[in-house]
Scaffold this active site. Structure first.
Site, PDB file in Angstrom:
ATOM      1  N   HIS A 202      50.288  38.504  18.005  1.00  0.00           N
ATOM      2  CA  HIS A 202      50.925  39.746  18.433  1.00  0.00           C
ATOM      3  C   HIS A 202      49.882  40.566  19.183  1.00  0.00           C
ATOM      4  O   HIS A 202      48.698  40.239  19.153  1.00  0.00           O
ATOM      5  CB  HIS A 202      51.494  40.519  17.240  1.00  0.00           C
ATOM      6  CG  HIS A 202      50.522  40.745  16.140  1.00  0.00           C
ATOM      7  ND1 HIS A 202      50.155  39.747  15.248  1.00  0.00           N
ATOM      8  CD2 HIS A 202      49.805  41.829  15.792  1.00  0.00           C
ATOM      9  CE1 HIS A 202      49.271  40.232  14.400  1.00  0.00           C
ATOM     10  NE2 HIS A 202      49.036  41.486  14.710  1.00  0.00           N
ATOM     11  N   GLY A 203      50.320  41.595  19.851  1.00  0.00           N
ATOM     12  CA  GLY A 203      49.428  42.376  20.701  1.00  0.00           C
ATOM     13  C   GLY A 203      48.530  43.328  19.938  1.00  0.00           C
ATOM     14  O   GLY A 203      48.663  43.522  18.728  1.00  0.00           O
TER      15      GLY A 203
END
Length: 145
Positions: A64-65
């Site tokens: 995920h970011g």
């Protein structure tokens, strides 16, 4: 889990990846293709992986970011990449399932906890790795919803 967050269009089955970066790009690409995130979010996913491994055990990674990448999320989404041969996520850990996450606003933690409930069971992960259709794989998430 809502069909708008997780759908057959965000699942890739029977994929091979040379390395974890390629696997993350595949997961991120699905999120981009389904208008969940801007293309720059994939770079944030790779940046997160460089600073902290997203391998969570049980042959699953959840890239995920970064916090900075939140601005690149248009709407919440999940992508799933099935890698039957696996890909090295470092320290001797092999991921067969890579789940990309983009959580809009406060949805990030809710999405993570729902995924964790499913992938914490080894039998569920084994079924995900052996699934022959997106529908079969997704059923594991809908059963637990």
């Amino acid at each position: 889990m809502s069909g708008s967050i997780l759908s057959e269009e965000t699942v890739l089955l029977g994929v091979e990846a040379k390395n974890k970066e390629e696997a993350i790009r595949l997961a991120g690409g699905l999120l981009v293709d389904n208008q969940c995130v801007a293309p720059s979010y994939v770079g944030n996913m790779l940046e997160r992986e460089r600073t902290l491994s997203t391998y969570i055990g049980n042959h699953v990674a959840i890239p995920h970011g970064t916090e900075e990448g939140k601005k690149d999320i248009h709407r919440s989404g999940i992508s799933i990449v099935q890698l039957p041969e696996g890909v090295d996520f470092g320290s001797g850990h092999t991921a067969h399932i890579v789940i990309g996450i983009a959580g809009k606003d406060s949805e990030h933690m809710d999405i993570l906890s729902r995924i964790a409930l499913v992938v914490s069971e080894q039998d569920n992960v084994a079924r995900m790795v052996k699934a022959t259709s997106a529908e079969e794989l997704l059923s594991l998430f809908h059963e637990g919803a």
